[in-house]
Design a protein around this motif. Sequence first.
Motif, PDB file in Angstrom:
ATOM      1  N   HIS A 135       0.832  -1.204   0.000  1.00 62.45           N
ATOM      2  CA  HIS A 135       0.000   0.000   0.000  1.00 62.45           C
ATOM      3  C   HIS A 135       0.868   1.257   0.000  1.00 62.45           C
ATOM      4  CE1 HIS A 135      -3.613  -2.390   0.881  1.00 62.45           C
ATOM      5  NE2 HIS A 135      -2.813  -3.101   1.663  1.00 62.45           N
ATOM      6  N   THR A 140      -0.009   5.496   0.092  1.00 65.32           N
ATOM      7  CA  THR A 140      -1.085   6.485   0.195  1.00 65.32           C
ATOM      8  C   THR A 140      -1.015   7.463  -0.972  1.00 65.32           C
ATOM      9  OG1 THR A 140       0.193   8.079   1.493  1.00 65.32           O
ATOM     10  CG2 THR A 140      -0.912   6.303   2.696  1.00 65.32           C
ATOM     11  N   GLU A 141      -2.081   8.237  -1.126  1.00 61.46           N
ATOM     12  CA  GLU A 141      -2.114   9.249  -2.186  1.00 61.46           C
ATOM     13  C   GLU A 141      -0.995  10.262  -2.009  1.00 61.46           C
ATOM     14  OE1 GLU A 141      -5.931  11.036  -2.366  1.00 61.46           O
ATOM     15  OE2 GLU A 141      -6.968   9.192  -2.991  1.00 61.46           O
ATOM     16  N   ALA A 142      -0.581  10.459  -0.772  1.00 56.82           N
ATOM     17  CA  ALA A 142       0.507  11.397  -0.492  1.00 56.82           C
ATOM     18  C   ALA A 142       1.874  10.762  -0.732  1.00 56.82           C
ATOM     19  CB  ALA A 142       0.413  11.890   0.943  1.00 56.82           C
TER      20      ALA A 142
END
Length: 249
Positions: A32, A34-36
């Motif tokens: 995973h 994150t979008e950041a």
Amino acid sequence: MLRKVKEVADLTGVSIRTLHHYDRIGLLSPEHVTEAGYRQYSDRDLETLQQILFFRELGFQLKRIGEILKSPDFDREDALLLQREALLEKRARLDRMIRTLDKTIQDAKGEIEMTDKEKFEGFDFTNNPYEDEARQRWGDEAVDRSNQALANVGPEGQKQIGVQMEALFRKLAAMRHQNAASDEVQQAIGEWHAFLNSMGHTYSPQAFKGLGQLYIQDERFTKNMDKFGDGFARFMAEAMAIRANRLQS
């Protein structure tokens, strides 16, 4: 449960920089992100990291570890058992070296006198046998070439190869009570060597001997081969070693 890279570093003792490096080279990329752009490691990622660290402890190069982990034949439980065996051997070797060091200290103090042989007990400069085992189990370039050769001949060709292999095994199994060094046995083993070399990879004498050792070191090989007759795997290992030694002499 997902963990940030700092949490993984704190948990495992592996630096953030190292984890980033593993990601860059494709050895361990977290499931995973994150979008950041923050990495998040899953429980499966931690299992993979543990495997990497075990292999590193045993002296495997990162590139080789990556090849093993990506192999379709890789089995985690099998790897853990191999790593345990390897670490036990490493511990035994370190214990021998510590005893040698203790004796050397006593020798330096004049308390004992060591023999030349005793001074070098515990040192081992041979190749890593567990990397060789890993290559046999989980593939390398030689295996890839062999698989490609099988693919090239098609289903009918593969069937014919299977028939030839079984015929050779039955021929050799019928000789298993003979002297492995006899001319008859060695001629038949030569046929087996030639057959293997026709499968897309040339087996050097050392590789041929190593393959024979695998027949008796891996119980799966032993069990399958001994279906042709009790003791067949051991007979093959002995006969292959004799041929390899003669070719190297």
